[in-house]
Motif scaffolding. Structure first.
Motif, PDB file in Angstrom:
ATOM      1  N   ILE A  32      36.065 103.764  89.828  1.00  0.00           N
ATOM      2  CA  ILE A  32      35.586 105.127  90.065  1.00  0.00           C
ATOM      3  C   ILE A  32      36.691 105.884  90.783  1.00  0.00           C
ATOM      4  N   VAL A  33      37.212 106.912  90.114  1.00  0.00           N
ATOM      5  CA  VAL A  33      38.297 107.733  90.633  1.00  0.00           C
ATOM      6  C   VAL A  33      37.709 109.015  91.212  1.00  0.00           C
ATOM      7  N   SER A  34      38.082 109.323  92.454  1.00  0.00           N
ATOM      8  CA  SER A  34      37.668 110.577  93.085  1.00  0.00           C
ATOM      9  C   SER A  34      38.877 111.477  93.245  1.00  0.00           C
ATOM     10  N   SER A  35      38.623 112.776  93.140  1.00  0.00           N
ATOM     11  CA  SER A  35      39.659 113.769  93.391  1.00  0.00           C
ATOM     12  C   SER A  35      38.985 115.053  93.831  1.00  0.00           C
ATOM     13  N   LEU A  36      39.422 115.581  94.946  1.00  0.00           N
ATOM     14  CA  LEU A  36      38.823 116.822  95.444  1.00  0.00           C
ATOM     15  C   LEU A  36      39.803 117.976  95.536  1.00  0.00           C
ATOM     16  N   TYR A  37      41.077 117.710  95.384  1.00  0.00           N
ATOM     17  CA  TYR A  37      42.052 118.766  95.597  1.00  0.00           C
ATOM     18  C   TYR A  37      42.412 119.543  94.334  1.00  0.00           C
ATOM     19  N   GLY A  38      41.751 119.245  93.237  1.00  0.00           N
ATOM     20  CA  GLY A  38      41.891 120.038  92.025  1.00  0.00           C
ATOM     21  C   GLY A  38      42.913 119.546  91.018  1.00  0.00           C
ATOM     22  N   HIS A  39      43.676 118.531  91.341  1.00  0.00           N
ATOM     23  CA  HIS A  39      44.727 118.079  90.429  1.00  0.00           C
ATOM     24  C   HIS A  39      44.399 116.752  89.748  1.00  0.00           C
ATOM     25  N   GLY A  40      43.123 116.415  89.712  1.00  0.00           N
ATOM     26  CA  GLY A  40      42.700 115.169  89.090  1.00  0.00           C
ATOM     27  C   GLY A  40      43.089 115.050  87.631  1.00  0.00           C
ATOM     28  N   GLU A  41      43.092 116.175  86.929  1.00  0.00           N
ATOM     29  CA  GLU A  41      43.440 116.124  85.510  1.00  0.00           C
ATOM     30  C   GLU A  41      44.869 115.618  85.323  1.00  0.00           C
ATOM     31  N   LEU A  42      45.777 116.103  86.131  1.00  0.00           N
ATOM     32  CA  LEU A  42      47.167 115.632  86.052  1.00  0.00           C
ATOM     33  C   LEU A  42      47.275 114.179  86.502  1.00  0.00           C
ATOM     34  N   ASP A  43      46.599 113.850  87.596  1.00  0.00           N
ATOM     35  CA  ASP A  43      46.682 112.508  88.168  1.00  0.00           C
ATOM     36  C   ASP A  43      46.075 111.436  87.268  1.00  0.00           C
ATOM     37  N   CYS A  44      45.130 111.813  86.423  1.00  0.00           N
ATOM     38  CA  CYS A  44      44.398 110.834  85.612  1.00  0.00           C
ATOM     39  C   CYS A  44      44.948 110.656  84.197  1.00  0.00           C
ATOM     40  N   GLN A  45      45.892 111.464  83.801  1.00  0.00           N
ATOM     41  CA  GLN A  45      46.413 111.365  82.436  1.00  0.00           C
ATOM     42  C   GLN A  45      47.028 109.989  82.189  1.00  0.00           C
ATOM     43  N   GLY A  46      46.627 109.381  81.093  1.00  0.00           N
ATOM     44  CA  GLY A  46      47.164 108.089  80.691  1.00  0.00           C
ATOM     45  C   GLY A  46      46.535 106.892  81.376  1.00  0.00           C
ATOM     46  N   MET A  47      45.520 107.107  82.194  1.00  0.00           N
ATOM     47  CA  MET A  47      44.936 105.997  82.950  1.00  0.00           C
ATOM     48  C   MET A  47      44.262 104.967  82.049  1.00  0.00           C
ATOM     49  N   ARG A  48      43.511 105.403  81.053  1.00  0.00           N
ATOM     50  CA  ARG A  48      42.848 104.460  80.144  1.00  0.00           C
ATOM     51  C   ARG A  48      43.896 103.590  79.448  1.00  0.00           C
ATOM     52  N   GLU A  49      44.974 104.189  79.012  1.00  0.00           N
ATOM     53  CA  GLU A  49      46.022 103.438  78.334  1.00  0.00           C
ATOM     54  C   GLU A  49      46.657 102.403  79.274  1.00  0.00           C
TER      55      GLU A  49
END
Length: 140
Positions: free
Chosen positions: A61-78
């Motif tokens: 479970i990944v949490s992000s509150l500062y608004g940049h989760g989309e950038l931080d999460c790219q490619g994680m499934r891969e």
């Protein structure tokens, strides 16, 4: 509550240092019977993945509150797949994007990135715990 035998890695991704919500998530999931592996704040994807591999976790479970989760999460499934976590349940939630966007668009983008569930800002962790029990086939 009795342990349900499922391990969950939680943490706050990227340069985000919002620790209070992370501690609440840890507390609620532990009370729901999960074995919680909390990697803390300011965590790169690799820390989540390494913790999941080392503990044989059932979910991340990944949490992000500062608004940049989309950038931080790219490619994680891969990266999970490359690490041998092909079937791991992958959730993300919080304030995961910057700017005004429709939630439906945000949710679709994260789902297309391989997240099984995507939670809007303000979603109670109890809802996530209920979904996790369902997705991991834990009887209520």
């Amino acid at each position: 509550m009795e342990k349900n035998g499922k391990k969950v890695v939680i943490g706050v991704i990227g340069s985000d240092c919002h620790a209070v919500g992370n501690k609440i998530i840890d507390h609620v999931l532990a009370k729901q019977g999960f074995d919680v592996v909390n990697i803390g704040v300011l965590s790169p994807q690799e820390d989540f993945i390494n913790a999941a591999v080392e503990t044989n976790a059932d979910a991340i479970i990944v949490s992000s509150l500062y608004g940049h989760g989309e950038l931080d999460c790219q490619g994680m499934r891969e990266k999970c797949q490359e690490a041998g976590l092909k079937d791991i349940t992958l959730y993300v939630g919080g304030n995961i994007v910057v700017g005004k966007q429709t939630w439906e668009d945000v949710e679709k983008r994260f789902e297309s990135m391989g997240f099984d569930r995507v939670y809007a800002p303000g979603t109670p962790i109890e809802i996530t715990a209920k979904d996790l029990k369902k997705d991991l086939s834990i009887a209520e």
